[in-house]
Design an enzyme around this catalytic site. Structure first.
Site, PDB file in Angstrom:
ATOM      1  N   VAL A 113       0.860  -1.175   0.000  1.00  0.00           N
ATOM      2  CA  VAL A 113       0.000   0.000   0.000  1.00  0.00           C
ATOM      3  C   VAL A 113       0.897   1.225   0.000  1.00  0.00           C
ATOM      4  O   VAL A 113       1.882   1.289   0.746  1.00  0.00           O
ATOM      5  CB  VAL A 113      -0.920   0.025   1.235  1.00  0.00           C
ATOM      6  CG1 VAL A 113      -1.780   1.284   1.245  1.00  0.00           C
ATOM      7  CG2 VAL A 113      -1.798  -1.223   1.269  1.00  0.00           C
ATOM      8  N   CYS A 114       0.585   2.198  -0.847  1.00  0.00           N
ATOM      9  CA  CYS A 114       1.322   3.459  -0.887  1.00  0.00           C
ATOM     10  C   CYS A 114       2.810   3.192  -1.159  1.00  0.00           C
ATOM     11  O   CYS A 114       3.153   2.419  -2.034  1.00  0.00           O
ATOM     12  CB  CYS A 114       1.086   4.222   0.416  1.00  0.00           C
ATOM     13  SG  CYS A 114       1.494   5.969   0.392  1.00  0.00           S
ATOM     14  N   THR A 115       3.703   3.778  -0.393  1.00  0.00           N
ATOM     15  CA  THR A 115       5.132   3.621  -0.642  1.00  0.00           C
ATOM     16  C   THR A 115       5.693   2.295  -0.126  1.00  0.00           C
ATOM     17  O   THR A 115       6.900   2.047  -0.230  1.00  0.00           O
ATOM     18  CB  THR A 115       5.927   4.783  -0.012  1.00  0.00           C
ATOM     19  OG1 THR A 115       5.562   4.913   1.366  1.00  0.00           O
ATOM     20  CG2 THR A 115       5.630   6.082  -0.747  1.00  0.00           C
ATOM     21  N   THR A 133       2.794   3.274  -6.974  1.00  0.00           N
ATOM     22  CA  THR A 133       2.988   3.734  -5.610  1.00  0.00           C
ATOM     23  C   THR A 133       2.297   5.091  -5.496  1.00  0.00           C
ATOM     24  O   THR A 133       1.588   5.509  -6.408  1.00  0.00           O
ATOM     25  CB  THR A 133       4.489   3.833  -5.267  1.00  0.00           C
ATOM     26  OG1 THR A 133       4.637   4.124  -3.872  1.00  0.00           O
ATOM     27  CG2 THR A 133       5.198   4.899  -6.087  1.00  0.00           C
TER      28      THR A 133
END
Length: 328
Positions: A113-115, A133
């Site tokens: 998730v995300c970075t 990302t």
């Protein structure tokens, strides 16, 4: 897999991780278990970190975790790592990266998730794969890992068992899709409604939505025009009309609009109309002709062409895939 199968989900945390990156998906899995028969919940989960114990998130909240050395690798169904300010330290932690590298081959779904994508990339799990990302970190991911095909727009990407998702709340969209794959569309939508998620976004939708980008300008007058556009999709939204409303020449308006939004007025209008039509296809039983007219398209054919350009799918196929009322 049978509906009664219990799947084990493991979340991996690190110091200065973003709380919502794992809490959002975790809540989705929890709600999926809420109405299950006693002893037949579809998921169990475990919160882990490299060394175990209390892990401080970026907000200062501490979460108790189990050490990865005590986490049995062989029966993990879904592995999820989030991002946050501490992700680059985590991606440089040899013990953590080695654990991901060795555990991944035995796991059905490895997700970020995300970075959190940087952790998977550091472990070599994204080599030759497409990934996404947070939009603000795409250039850095591309620079650090040229072997990864970095996509900017999608909310999430699935490539051969590896799932990566965009910034923060995109983890909820990813979790809902994982639930849909396991339990069906109806169950995923039930969880979405319980979470008061307005719309279950498909992976191909842009993570940085058109309305959000139009409304992010510090110019209040410009923001008002953007809001008016969104509320009046059926009206004349050609550059000349918008420029007149803004009190600018068409040429100046087009230049300023592109500077502020990164897109031409024509492209923004089409994206807003596609977004409105997409929501209607998911949430209503209206005909495609009616939806096209309400969204401001000249005809069904114009809607079809726009859908193919923006989403690479026809409206009728999109409705079959994402309609809330589709049969199970």
């Amino acid at each position: 897999m049978a509906r009664s199968t219990v799947r084990r989900v493991v979340f991996v945390l690190f110091e200065d991780c973003l709380l919502l990156d794992f809490a959002g998906p975790l809540q989705a899995f929890e709600l999926a278990c809420e109405t299950s028969e006693a002893g037949r919940a579809p998921y169990v989960w475990q919160i882990c970190s490299l060394k175990g114990g209390a892990v401080k998130t970026s907000s200062g909240l501490e979460v108790m975790t189990t050490a990865l050395s005590d986490c049995a690798r062989k029966n993990i169904d879904t592995l999820i790592v989030g991002g946050g300010p501490g992700v680059h330290r985590a991606a440089a932690e040899a013990g953590l990266v080695d654990w991901f590298r060795s555990a991944a081959p035995n796991i059905r779904r490895v997700c970020s998730v995300c970075t959190g994508t940087f952790v998977l990339a550091a472990a070599g799990l994204l080599h030759g794969r497409s990934a996404v990302t947070h939009w603000s970190s795409c250039d850095l991911l591309r620079a650090q890992h040229p072997d990864v095909s970095v996509l900017v727009d999608p909310v999430f990407v699935h490539d051969r068992g590896i799932w990566t998702s965009a910034g923060v709340t995109a983890g909820i969209d990813l979790a809902l899709t994982l639930l849909e794959d396991d339990l069906g569309h109806g169950e995923a939508m039930r969880v979405a409604r319980r979470m008061v998620v307005f719309l279950k976004r498909p992976g191909g939708q842009a993570q940085f939505s058109v309305p959000l980008s139009l409304q992010s300008s510090e110019d209040r007058a410009f923001e008002n025009i953007a809001t008016w556009m969104q509320d009046n999709l059926g009206r004349d939204l050609r550059v000349e009309s918008l420029a007149e409303r803004a009190g600018m020449s068409p040429r100046t308006f087009a230049r300023v609009f592109r500077q502020k939004t990164g897109r031409t007025p024509g492209k923004a209008v089409e994206e807003l109309r596609v977004e409105a039509a997409r929501r209607a296809l998911e949430e209503s039983a209206s005909s495609i002709k009616e939806i096209a007219a309400r969204a401001g398209f000249q005809s069904e054919e114009h809607l079809r062409r726009a859908f193919r350009r923006r989403l690479n799918v026809l409206p009728q196929d999109y409705r079959v895939r994402f309609s809330q009322g589709r049969p199970q």
